[in-house]
Design a protein around this motif. Structure first.
Motif, PDB file in Angstrom:
ATOM      1  N   GLU A 236       0.837  -1.212   0.000  1.00 48.02           N
ATOM      2  CA  GLU A 236       0.000   0.000   0.000  1.00 48.02           C
ATOM      3  C   GLU A 236       0.864   1.252   0.000  1.00 48.02           C
ATOM      4  N   LYS A 237       1.909   1.201   0.864  1.00 50.55           N
ATOM      5  CA  LYS A 237       2.810   2.346   0.970  1.00 50.55           C
ATOM      6  C   LYS A 237       3.440   2.666  -0.381  1.00 50.55           C
ATOM      7  N   PHE A 238       3.824   1.587  -1.080  1.00 48.59           N
ATOM      8  CA  PHE A 238       4.483   1.769  -2.376  1.00 48.59           C
ATOM      9  C   PHE A 238       3.543   2.455  -3.363  1.00 48.59           C
ATOM     10  N   TYR A 239       2.293   1.944  -3.412  1.00 45.75           N
ATOM     11  CA  TYR A 239       1.317   2.560  -4.326  1.00 45.75           C
ATOM     12  C   TYR A 239       1.118   4.027  -3.996  1.00 45.75           C
ATOM     13  N   LEU A 240       1.027   4.301  -2.693  1.00 48.53           N
ATOM     14  CA  LEU A 240       0.827   5.682  -2.266  1.00 48.53           C
ATOM     15  C   LEU A 240       2.007   6.548  -2.686  1.00 48.53           C
ATOM     16  N   GLY A 241       3.198   5.983  -2.585  1.00 44.39           N
ATOM     17  CA  GLY A 241       4.383   6.724  -2.998  1.00 44.39           C
ATOM     18  C   GLY A 241       4.342   7.047  -4.482  1.00 44.39           C
ATOM     19  N   VAL A 242       3.965   6.048  -5.297  1.00 42.07           N
ATOM     20  CA  VAL A 242       3.874   6.296  -6.738  1.00 42.07           C
ATOM     21  C   VAL A 242       2.810   7.365  -7.007  1.00 42.07           C
ATOM     22  N   ALA A 243       1.696   7.300  -6.252  1.00 43.47           N
ATOM     23  CA  ALA A 243       0.636   8.294  -6.438  1.00 43.47           C
ATOM     24  C   ALA A 243       1.170   9.685  -6.132  1.00 43.47           C
ATOM     25  N   CYS A 244       1.974   9.792  -5.061  1.00 43.14           N
ATOM     26  CA  CYS A 244       2.567  11.090  -4.719  1.00 43.14           C
ATOM     27  C   CYS A 244       3.439  11.589  -5.865  1.00 43.14           C
ATOM     28  N   PHE A 245       4.223  10.679  -6.415  1.00 41.63           N
ATOM     29  CA  PHE A 245       5.111  11.063  -7.516  1.00 41.63           C
ATOM     30  C   PHE A 245       4.292  11.567  -8.706  1.00 41.63           C
ATOM     31  N   LEU A 246       3.227  10.843  -9.024  1.00 46.26           N
ATOM     32  CA  LEU A 246       2.401  11.252 -10.161  1.00 46.26           C
ATOM     33  C   LEU A 246       1.765  12.623  -9.908  1.00 46.26           C
ATOM     34  N   LEU A 247       1.331  12.847  -8.662  1.00 41.95           N
ATOM     35  CA  LEU A 247       0.755  14.146  -8.323  1.00 41.95           C
ATOM     36  C   LEU A 247       1.793  15.236  -8.531  1.00 41.95           C
ATOM     37  N   ALA A 248       3.044  14.935  -8.172  1.00 46.69           N
ATOM     38  CA  ALA A 248       4.109  15.918  -8.368  1.00 46.69           C
ATOM     39  C   ALA A 248       4.299  16.218  -9.848  1.00 46.69           C
TER      40      ALA A 248
ATOM     41  N   MET B  42       8.434   8.740   7.494  1.00 51.90           N
ATOM     42  CA  MET B  42       7.838   9.639   6.488  1.00 51.90           C
ATOM     43  C   MET B  42       6.415   9.192   6.192  1.00 51.90           C
ATOM     44  N   ASN B  43       5.491  10.042   6.521  1.00 50.76           N
ATOM     45  CA  ASN B  43       4.101   9.670   6.311  1.00 50.76           C
ATOM     46  C   ASN B  43       3.664  10.029   4.895  1.00 50.76           C
ATOM     47  N   LEU B  44       3.413   9.009   4.091  1.00 55.50           N
ATOM     48  CA  LEU B  44       3.108   9.242   2.680  1.00 55.50           C
ATOM     49  C   LEU B  44       1.735   9.873   2.480  1.00 55.50           C
ATOM     50  N   THR B  45       0.777   9.507   3.346  1.00 52.69           N
ATOM     51  CA  THR B  45      -0.551  10.101   3.220  1.00 52.69           C
ATOM     52  C   THR B  45      -0.474  11.602   3.404  1.00 52.69           C
ATOM     53  N   LEU B  46       0.343  11.992   4.398  1.00 53.74           N
ATOM     54  CA  LEU B  46       0.492  13.424   4.653  1.00 53.74           C
ATOM     55  C   LEU B  46       1.124  14.104   3.448  1.00 53.74           C
ATOM     56  N   LEU B  47       2.148  13.468   2.879  1.00 51.23           N
ATOM     57  CA  LEU B  47       2.832  14.042   1.723  1.00 51.23           C
ATOM     58  C   LEU B  47       1.837  14.234   0.576  1.00 51.23           C
ATOM     59  N   PHE B  48       1.026  13.210   0.369  1.00 48.71           N
ATOM     60  CA  PHE B  48       0.013  13.285  -0.697  1.00 48.71           C
ATOM     61  C   PHE B  48      -0.915  14.470  -0.455  1.00 48.71           C
ATOM     62  N   ASP B  49      -1.374  14.593   0.794  1.00 47.69           N
ATOM     63  CA  ASP B  49      -2.286  15.693   1.116  1.00 47.69           C
ATOM     64  C   ASP B  49      -1.626  17.042   0.898  1.00 47.69           C
ATOM     65  N   VAL B  50      -0.355  17.147   1.282  1.00 46.98           N
ATOM     66  CA  VAL B  50       0.332  18.429   1.111  1.00 46.98           C
ATOM     67  C   VAL B  50       0.425  18.771  -0.369  1.00 46.98           C
ATOM     68  N   PHE B  51       0.795  17.780  -1.189  1.00 53.89           N
ATOM     69  CA  PHE B  51       0.846  18.011  -2.641  1.00 53.89           C
ATOM     70  C   PHE B  51      -0.518  18.457  -3.167  1.00 53.89           C
ATOM     71  N   LEU B  52      -1.541  17.778  -2.685  1.00 47.99           N
ATOM     72  CA  LEU B  52      -2.890  18.069  -3.179  1.00 47.99           C
ATOM     73  C   LEU B  52      -3.296  19.496  -2.825  1.00 47.99           C
ATOM     74  N   ILE B  53      -3.022  19.886  -1.576  1.00 45.55           N
ATOM     75  CA  ILE B  53      -3.387  21.238  -1.147  1.00 45.55           C
ATOM     76  C   ILE B  53      -2.597  22.258  -1.950  1.00 45.55           C
ATOM     77  N   ALA B  54      -1.297  21.953  -2.153  1.00 43.35           N
ATOM     78  CA  ALA B  54      -0.466  22.871  -2.933  1.00 43.35           C
ATOM     79  C   ALA B  54      -1.051  23.028  -4.332  1.00 43.35           C
ATOM     80  N   ALA B  55      -1.434  21.898  -4.947  1.00 46.44           N
ATOM     81  CA  ALA B  55      -1.977  21.955  -6.303  1.00 46.44           C
ATOM     82  C   ALA B  55      -3.270  22.765  -6.318  1.00 46.44           C
ATOM     83  N   LEU B  56      -4.160  22.527  -5.338  1.00 47.44           N
ATOM     84  CA  LEU B  56      -5.439  23.242  -5.303  1.00 47.44           C
ATOM     85  C   LEU B  56      -5.216  24.743  -5.161  1.00 47.44           C
TER      86      LEU B  56
END
Lengths: 89, 499, 325, 90
Positions: free
Chosen positions: A2-14, C1-15
């Motif tokens: 799950e963590k890995f998928y989330l990481g890839v998702a973060c990368f794609l968002l970037a 490193m909390n990935l969910t948090l990172l995702f949320d930060v990216f998302l907020i930045a994008a919004l």
């Protein structure tokens, strides 16, 4: 996993955020639309990864809707009455 | 008391049927729905007269989960006013939209939209749920905007779009307040909300947002900018509906929010300062709106600005009741406000409909063109005069009763500073009413334009409305008896509880 | 490193980035395109907020209808010659020739208002009790008496049936209002273009059956999972708009009466349910017997899907078809 | 299986990155369109493939593949429309 998928998702968002530059600078209307198209596909990929990471099947349906309706905006752009391309065709 | 819902169902049924049937049947069916609604509304008034209020839980789901309808004296009076004006405007509209070939297609859309609007308004009066009120306001707003742009002319489109944006913004502010309340308490029902509110930051913010949204929709002075163009550019029956009824629905909701939901915030309603502020804005509206009305040269613009001025009087109830809850002046304030609503609703509908007749006859509503109208269209001129007298507040009209009661309420509560405004407003109103009448009596100098014929229904409906306005002046006692001294107390009797 | 948090930060930045550029864009087309991408990010945000129903709706509206309406409107505003975006914007935002375009004072006023609103809301939200979760528990307790398994559907079509019914009334009012604006009685004769486009026709022929399947699937989902009439209706609307664009038979070839029937189907169906329950002596208004409520809700959802699809596509077609009038 | 899935995922991410780089760096609109279609079809394709190999149920796998096919159709037709418009305009 799950963590890995989330990481890839973060990368794609970037990559999406980086791709925003093309929307900002253009210069043509088509360029901006192409960028949005890329966002759409990337967004679908992110949604699919999130669906797997959070084990939420409704997220997959959102991805399905995005792909299904992706053509709509572009069709509206090229086929709207009064559109430029049309008159020249 | 389950028949309460029929005041919403009947107009909606009429609306759906009018969309689908052949255009020759539309008027008859729409009138049937209107008269049915009037009958149910009269039945509800009688019910309140005999048994006080009632409450119905829709779908059998009790309050925190489901939505309830709440009938009380105030709601019954609003239902009656809407039904009376609705039926009479309907009769007028049937004739109005049959006049010319340009107007006929508008009539096809008028009936479904108007009946949808009517159902929405009735829903607002019976509403007892903060979110449901938002949906009802939306349906009334959208239908009202649709009616405003009925003619499709550029002026009406611009006015309609401005109206739409202002009203939507108001609704969203209201919705934001509702969201805060729900997040804070988990309740949406008015009565349950009023019991669970404590003076906290989010509750006060929600109060401010909801009141702000509703003020925008009821066009109190700084937020009145959308009203004159919208009301002046719509077809005459629509202007009558908008001015007489639609703005008052959001005012009704404001009364409920202020005196029911947030009444428990402190011992004396939501505090003195907001009440004084609304009174101040109301006074400004009375003076500025009437002054602008005096300056207008188009009859319909004049009447529209007069609405801005007259709406100001409604807001004196907030300062009067925020000082103290003592029965005598409280009854006076409620009675005066409701009487003003009634007299203004009837008089304003009469004025707009009469203006529609003049516009039809002369082809313009410029005051300069109204030479010798008094001699050539006596009934219309008489209606203008009678309705004008009621607006000014001269005896024996309902307008006089209203302003007299408001004046006494203001003085009894010890807030003498509002009294000069009430008097000044009356004088300014007299000025613009005389301005209209003066032009109708100017003798023509041989160059009079030929008048188009105006149908009987269109001539006599304004008169009927104006006469009603005088007649209810004699029924003051009954109206006051119907009104609860404090509407909040009566509400809580039926509130909450299981299924 | 909390990935969910990172995702949320990216998302907020994008919004924030997109909305800031959206407001600052001088080019209307850029703003339109940014709005479409904003919808995409918003949909992701709804998923992170665990509101899959709204995410689905946002996906359908944001990806499909919003784009069509905005791009179509943009085409309507675009002047004859292909001018640069910069000169276009100041002309195009003038509906009312009397009032000037936003000037410095307007902007200052708007920023002050928005700033103070934000501060106020922030204070209010921080003041909210942390543990409150509204009526969620009550909804789940009453779910078995509602006739459906998905709590959102139970709230929309049983507990707060009245609200949903009125919302469908709002859609009817909106459709009729646009009709008034366009001075029309129905949608016939609204043709997008005379130029045939083989590629588009083939594409639409291929997509239409899949879209119908998805509409049915979403409708069926609503009973027990995120989905339901609104999302299905939006997909239906998208399908109808595509058909119209490609020149196939769409709602524009319906007769006035058929079109009106489908326009008010949802509202009328709910009205019928209301009238029947209100005249039934032993029942409260809008109360459904438990054994019937599942079937009633399904019937209403089908009608509502049809109505939502027809209303939304009519709104789009009426505003797009206007250019030719 | 997980290693395969991970590799495919990374491949997909790489193609998305390549697509973004192409979108930013390519000199003219037509080549940007070209870069984009190739990249995002492959990117989404690999990601879908990665999820398919680890998916538990057949329905999920079917839905994933359907999404990919739809995306293929959508992006190729979109690029066709846009490119045609660009060429017509000259």
């Amino acid at each position: 996993m799950e963590k890995f998928y989330l990481g890839v998702a973060c990368f794609l968002l970037a990559t999406m955020i980086v791709g925003l530059v093309r929307v900002f600078v253009g210069p043509d209307q088509e360029d901006r639309l192409v960028a949005v198209q890329l966002f759409g596909t990337t967004g679908v990929a992110i949604l699919l990864l999130l669906a797997e990471a959070f084990d939420a099947s409704s997220v997959r349906n959102a991805a399905l809707l995005f792909t299904l309706l992706a053509v709509l905006a572009v069709v509206a752009f090229v086929r709207s009455p009064g559109s430029l391309g049309e008159r020249e065709e | 008391m389950n028949q309460m819902i029929w005041v919403v169902l009947l107009p909606f049924l009429g609306s759906v049927v009018c969309l689908l049937v052949h255009r020759k049947l539309v008027f008859a069916l729409a009138m049937a729905a209107s008269l049915g609604t009037l009958a149910v509304a009269a039945g509800l008034v009688a019910h309140v007269w005999e048994h006080a209020g009632a409450r119905v839980e829709l779908g059998g789901w009790a309050a925190p989960l489901g939505i309830a309808l709440q009938l009380d004296g105030l709601a019954a009076l609003f239902l009656l006013l809407t039904a009376v004006v609705g039926v009479l405007v309907g009769i007028y509209a049937g004739s109005f939209f049959a006049q010319t070939s340009e107007l006929r297609p508008m009539g096809i859309h008028f009936w479904p939209l108007w009946l949808l609007l009517w159902g929405g308004l009735n829903g607002v009066y019976l509403c007892s749920d903060a979110f449901n009120a938002y949906v009802l306001l939306e349906i009334s707003t959208l239908a009202a905007v649709g009616l405003t742009v009925l003619s499709g002319s550029t002026a009406s489109l611009v006015a309609g779009l401005r109206y739409l944006l202002a009203a939507m913004f108001g609704s969203l502010m209201y919705l934001l307040g509702v969201a805060l309340l729900y997040a804070g308490t988990g309740q949406l029902d008015f009565v349950l909300l009023s019991r669970s509110l404590t003076p906290q930051v989010h509750v006060v913010t929600a109060f401010g947002l909801m009141v702000f949204g509703l003020l925008l929709k009821s066009a109190l002075l700084p937020f009145h900018f959308w009203l004159p163009p919208a009301h002046a550019s719509a077809p005459a029956p629509v202007s009558a509906i908008l001015s007489a009824l639609v703005v008052k629905a959001s005012f009704f909701l404001l009364l409920k929010i202020w005196f029911v939901v947030f009444d428990s915030l402190s011992g004396e309603g939501p505090g003195k300062m907001p009440g004084q502020l609304l009174g101040f804005l109301g006074s400004l509206a009375v003076v500025w709106g009437s002054f602008q009305a005096v300056r207008q040269w188009r009859l319909k613009s004049l009447i529209a600005y007069s609405t801005v001025g007259q709406l100001g009087y409604l807001f004196f109830i907030f300062p009067v009741l925020s000082f103290s809850h003592s029965p005598p002046h409280e009854a006076l304030a409620w009675g005066g406000t409701v009487f003003h609503l009634f007299s203004h609703g009837l008089a304003k509908a009469s004025l707009f409909l009469a203006a529609g007749c003049l516009l039809r006859a002369m082809g313009t509503d410029d005051l300069h063109a109204m030479r010798d109208i008094a001699g050539r269209m006596p009934v219309i001129t008489f209606s203008l005069g009678v309705a004008g007298v009621s607006l000014m507040g001269l005896p024996p009209s309902a307008g006089f009763v209203a302003k007299w009661m408001l004046l006494r309420a203001v003085l009894a509560s010890g807030q003498w500073w509002w009294a000069p405004v009430i008097v000044l407003g009356g004088l300014l109103t007299a000025a613009y009413v005389f301005k209209i009448l003066a032009y109708t009596f100017v003798p023509s100098q041989g160059d009079a334009v030929r008048l188009q014929p105006v149908s009987l229904a269109m001539t006599f409906v304004p008169l009927a409305l104006a006469m009603l306005c005088v007649l209810i002046g004699f029924r003051a006692d009954e109206v006051i008896l119907l009104l609860p001294a404090v509407p909040g107390c009566e509400m809580s009797a039926g509130g909450g509880g299981g299924p | 490193m909390n990935l969910t948090l990172l995702f949320d930060v990216f998302l907020i930045a994008a919004l924030l980035l997109v909305s800031w550029r959206l407001l600052g864009a001088s080019d209307l087309f850029q703003a339109t395109v940014l709005f479409i991408s904003f919808g995409l990010f918003l949909s992701l945000a709804w998923i992170r907020l665990q509101a899959p129903d709204i995410a689905l709706a946002e996906a359908a509206v944001g990806a499909g209808l919003a784009g069509v309406l905005l791009l179509g409107t943009f085409k309507g505003l675009e002047p004859e010659e292909d001018r640069e975006g910069e000169n276009l914007s100041s002309e195009a935002c003038r509906l009312d020739p009397i009032s000037p375009c936003p000037g410095r004072a307007h902007l200052l006023l708007a920023f002050t208002f928005v700033g103070s609103m934000t501060a106020l809301l922030l204070l209010a939200v921080l003041d909210l009790p942390a543990e409150g979760d509204g009526l969620t528990l009550l909804v789940f307790q009453s779910l078995d008496r509602s006739g459906v398994e998905h709590p959102v559907t139970a709230v929309l079509l049983n507990f707060r049936f009245y609200d949903t019914w009125l919302e469908l009334g709002v859609l009817v009012a909106a459709a009729l209002s646009i009709l008034c604006v366009r001075n029309r009685l129905d949608l016939r004769e609204l043709r997008p273009s005379k130029v045939p486009d083989v590629m588009l026709r083939r594409l639409v022929m291929g997509l239409t059956p899949i879209m119908i399947l998805v509409v049915v699937y979403l409708l069926w989902l609503g009973d027990h999972a995120p989905g339901g009439a609104f999302q299905a209706g939006v997909v239906l609307a998208a399908m109808l708009i595509l058909l119209w664009f490609s020149g196939h038979a769409s709602i524009t070839s319906l007769s006035r009466i058929l079109w009106l029937f489908s326009l008010i189907a949802g509202f009328a169906m709910m009205l019928l349910a209301a009238v029947i329950t209100a005249s039934w002596p032993e029942m409260r208004p809008l109360e459904f017997a438990e054994e019937w409520s599942g079937a009633i809700i399904l019937a209403i959802e089908v009608a509502a899907t049809l109505s939502i699809g027809v209303v939304l596509s009519s709104l789009a077609i009426l505003s797009l078809g206007a250019v030719e009038d | 299986m997980e290693i395969l899935s991970g590799t495919l995922c990374l491949l997909g991410a790489f193609f998305f990155m390549a697509g973004t780089v192409g979108l930013i760096r390519f000199p003219d609109s037509l080549s940007r369109i070209h870069a984009l279609t190739k990249a995002d079809n492959l990117g989404l394709g690999f990601i879908v493939l990665a999820l398919v190999v680890t998916s538990q149920s057949l329905t999920v796998a079917f839905k994933l593949i359907l999404i990919w096919l739809l995306a293929l159709v959508a992006s190729s037709s979109i690029c066709f429309f846009l490119a045609r418009k660009l060429i017509h305009r000259g």
